[in-house]
Write a protein that holds these residues in place. Structure first.
Motif, short mmCIF file in Angstrom:
data_model
loop_
_atom_site.label_atom_id
_atom_site.label_comp_id
_atom_site.label_asym_id
_atom_site.label_seq_id
_atom_site.Cartn_x
_atom_site.Cartn_y
_atom_site.Cartn_z
N GLU A 1 -24.90 -40.77 -36.99
CA GLU A 1 -25.48 -40.14 -38.19
C GLU A 1 -25.90 -41.15 -39.24
OE1 GLU A 1 -20.97 -40.17 -38.66
OE2 GLU A 1 -22.45 -39.68 -37.10
N GLN A 2 -25.40 -42.37 -39.17
CA GLN A 2 -25.78 -43.41 -40.12
C GLN A 2 -26.90 -44.31 -39.59
OE1 GLN A 2 -22.09 -45.45 -40.82
NE2 GLN A 2 -21.30 -43.86 -42.21
N GLY A 3 -27.38 -44.02 -38.39
CA GLY A 3 -28.46 -44.81 -37.82
C GLY A 3 -27.98 -46.07 -37.14
N LEU A 4 -26.68 -46.18 -36.84
CA LEU A 4 -26.14 -47.34 -36.15
C LEU A 4 -26.06 -47.06 -34.64
CD1 LEU A 4 -23.24 -48.29 -38.61
CD2 LEU A 4 -25.61 -49.12 -38.58
N VAL A 5 -26.42 -48.04 -33.84
CA VAL A 5 -26.45 -47.88 -32.39
C VAL A 5 -25.03 -47.81 -31.85
CG1 VAL A 5 -27.12 -48.95 -30.20
CG2 VAL A 5 -28.67 -49.04 -32.18
N VAL A 6 -24.73 -46.75 -31.09
CA VAL A 6 -23.41 -46.58 -30.49
C VAL A 6 -23.48 -46.60 -28.97
CG1 VAL A 6 -22.47 -45.30 -32.46
CG2 VAL A 6 -23.59 -44.06 -30.58
N CYS A 7 -24.67 -46.55 -28.41
CA CYS A 7 -24.83 -46.62 -26.95
C CYS A 7 -26.11 -47.38 -26.64
CB CYS A 7 -24.88 -45.21 -26.34
SG CYS A 7 -25.12 -45.21 -24.55
N PHE A 8 -26.00 -48.34 -25.73
CA PHE A 8 -27.14 -49.16 -25.34
C PHE A 8 -26.92 -49.53 -23.87
CE2 PHE A 8 -30.07 -52.81 -25.61
CZ PHE A 8 -31.06 -52.29 -26.45
N ASN A 9 -27.55 -48.78 -22.97
CA ASN A 9 -27.20 -48.94 -21.56
C ASN A 9 -27.91 -50.12 -20.91
OD1 ASN A 9 -29.80 -47.98 -21.18
ND2 ASN A 9 -29.23 -46.44 -19.66
N ALA A 10 -27.58 -50.35 -19.64
CA ALA A 10 -28.10 -51.52 -18.93
C ALA A 10 -29.62 -51.49 -18.81
CB ALA A 10 -27.46 -51.61 -17.54
N ALA A 11 -30.19 -50.29 -18.58
CA ALA A 11 -31.64 -50.19 -18.47
C ALA A 11 -32.32 -50.54 -19.79
CB ALA A 11 -32.05 -48.79 -18.02
N ALA A 12 -31.69 -50.16 -20.91
CA ALA A 12 -32.24 -50.53 -22.22
C ALA A 12 -32.20 -52.04 -22.41
CB ALA A 12 -31.47 -49.82 -23.33
N VAL A 13 -31.13 -52.67 -21.95
CA VAL A 13 -31.04 -54.13 -22.02
C VAL A 13 -32.17 -54.77 -21.23
CG1 VAL A 13 -29.62 -56.13 -21.40
CG2 VAL A 13 -28.54 -54.11 -22.41
N ARG A 14 -32.38 -54.25 -20.02
CA ARG A 14 -33.44 -54.81 -19.16
C ARG A 14 -34.83 -54.62 -19.77
NH1 ARG A 14 -36.39 -51.95 -15.89
NH2 ARG A 14 -34.86 -50.24 -15.82
N ILE A 15 -35.10 -53.45 -20.31
CA ILE A 15 -36.43 -53.16 -20.83
C ILE A 15 -36.71 -53.91 -22.12
CG2 ILE A 15 -37.86 -51.31 -21.81
CD1 ILE A 15 -36.47 -49.39 -19.81
N THR A 16 -35.71 -53.99 -23.00
CA THR A 16 -35.94 -54.60 -24.32
C THR A 16 -35.59 -56.08 -24.37
OG1 THR A 16 -33.70 -54.08 -25.10
CG2 THR A 16 -35.42 -52.39 -25.40
N THR A 17 -34.82 -56.57 -23.38
CA THR A 17 -34.28 -57.94 -23.35
C THR A 17 -33.35 -58.21 -24.53
OG1 THR A 17 -36.11 -59.02 -24.55
CG2 THR A 17 -36.36 -58.76 -22.15
N VAL A 18 -32.79 -57.16 -25.11
CA VAL A 18 -31.79 -57.29 -26.18
C VAL A 18 -30.41 -57.13 -25.56
CG1 VAL A 18 -30.89 -56.29 -28.32
CG2 VAL A 18 -33.37 -56.39 -27.92
N ALA A 19 -29.52 -58.06 -25.83
CA ALA A 19 -28.16 -58.00 -25.29
C ALA A 19 -27.41 -56.81 -25.89
CB ALA A 19 -27.41 -59.29 -25.57
N ARG A 20 -26.53 -56.21 -25.10
CA ARG A 20 -25.77 -55.07 -25.59
C ARG A 20 -24.94 -55.44 -26.82
NH1 ARG A 20 -24.07 -50.91 -21.95
NH2 ARG A 20 -24.12 -52.49 -20.31
N ALA A 21 -24.35 -56.62 -26.80
CA ALA A 21 -23.52 -57.04 -27.92
C ALA A 21 -24.33 -57.18 -29.20
CB ALA A 21 -22.83 -58.36 -27.59
#
Length: 372
Positions: free
Chosen positions: A38-58
């Motif tokens: 609800e505050q706009g903070l990322v709480v889930c970032f799956n492996a496919a999102a990491v692959r597509i965006t090249t942003v590390a989960r951490a």
């Protein structure tokens, strides 16, 4: 998916709840999944999102969504500023899929779902789906190739038709009857080419959309094969070029006779045009017919030519594949496969006993339900 009788502790951002107390690891999803609270903070970032965006989960978990995904539309406008999911209209339920840009100009397909406790309440979760554009690009390239092929194949016969008809209209009196007949026969042949191409395009459209209709009637495959062979002989092929073997008794077959003729015509034409030596057509009950009487019929068409290179076997039934440079649109075998599969059958390609290409298709009995 793992199903349990009690709900274990849910690690934030690592599992999703579904019906019947089941849960699935987001990393198992084929598409990128990003969830913001609800505050706009990322709480889930799956492996496919990491692959597509090249942003590390951490680097994503716990950070503001607009910083993790600084998306822009194709006009360079900030996407989250335009849509304003947290401060915009409370009646919105999400955003449809559209093409957006990640930093560096990489394209990605993005859709969003707004999750609220009440229809017009504040946003509790923002669920974002990410997909690569490779599949869409392949589809666009395929459509572009189809348009280019059609334009090329239409240009030649239409130019011929236009030229001969214009010449006949302008200088009719100057030509002999034999000259007129020759030109009209050429126009008729070219018009036939255009008609066949349009029929192929309609078939492709129906196959791709799953709307290819099969009007089942009793079909005698042995007689159909002999009819096609007789047509080739009448057109000038030597009778000993063909060998037809029908192993009976064949099970009763219900199929679309026009479409089966289309399959047989295409396979025999390919064998005659691209193959060499004797063209052999075997018609027999399918191998399982001994166990289940009347389960289907298998037809094998083979020649004694050079065959199909091993590296091309997997592409034979794709659009635009051509076994040689002897003309054709490269759409025939794609349509053949679609017709056979629409009947519930299968088709394969391999190397025949004589070294040439061997096409084998199997059709189930296909008895209409009202006759069972």
């Amino acid at each position: 998916m793992t199903v349990g009788t009690s709900r274990p502790a849910q690690p934030q951002g690592t599992s999703l709840w579904g019906p019947e107390a089941s849960w699935v690891d987001p990393d198992e999803l084929p598409d990128g999944l990003v969830v913001a609270d609800e505050q706009g903070l990322v709480v889930c970032f799956n492996a496919a999102a990491v692959r597509i965006t090249t942003v590390a989960r951490a680097d994503a978990i716990g950070r503001p969504l607009e910083r993790v995904l600084p998306l822009e539309d194709l006009k360079g406008r900030r996407w989250w500023t335009l849509t304003d999911p947290y401060g915009g209209l409370a009646t919105r339920v999400g955003q449809p899929e559209r093409n957006l840009l990640l930093p560096g100009g990489r394209e990605v397909l993005v859709s969003a779902r707004y999750v609220r406790d009440a229809p017009t309440g504040p946003l509790r979760r923002l669920v974002v789906s990410l997909r690569g554009t490779e599949a869409r690009r392949r589809s666009e390239r395929s459509n572009a190739e189809l348009i280019a092929t059609v334009a090329h194949e239409l240009r030649s016969p239409l130019t011929s038709v236009k030229g001969f008809t214009a010449t006949l209209l302008a200088k009719w009196e100057r030509f002999t009857d034999d000259q007129k007949r020759l030109m009209l026969e050429t126009v008729d042949a070219d018009a036939g080419r255009v008609t066949r191409l349009i029929a192929e395009l309609l078939d492709i459209s129906r196959i791709d959309s799953g709307r290819l209709e099969v009007r089942r009637q009793p079909v005698d495959l042995g007689a159909a094969v002999r009819r096609h062979v007789d047509a080739h002989v009448a057109a000038g092929q030597a009778p000993d070029r063909f060998r037809v073997d029908v192993t009976g008794p064949l099970p009763d077959l219900w199929a679309d006779p026009d479409k089966i003729d289309q399959v047989l015509g295409n396979l025999l034409e390919n064998a005659v045009r691209h193959g060499e030596g004797t063209v052999t057509i075997d018609v027999a009950p399918s191998p399982s017919a001994g166990e289940q009487s009347g389960s289907g019929t298998v037809v094998t068409v083979s020649d004694e030519g050079p065959g199909i290179p091993e590296e091309s076997m997997g592409r034979v039934f794709t659009r635009f594949w051509r076994g040689s440079k002897r003309g054709g649109t490269g759409l025939g075998l794609y349509i053949v496969k679609g017709i056979v599969e629409a009947h519930g059958g299968t088709i394969t390609v391999g190397r025949g006993p004589g070294g040439g290409a061997e096409f084998r298709f199997t059709l189930p009995v296909g008895t209409p339900a009202h006759l069972l």
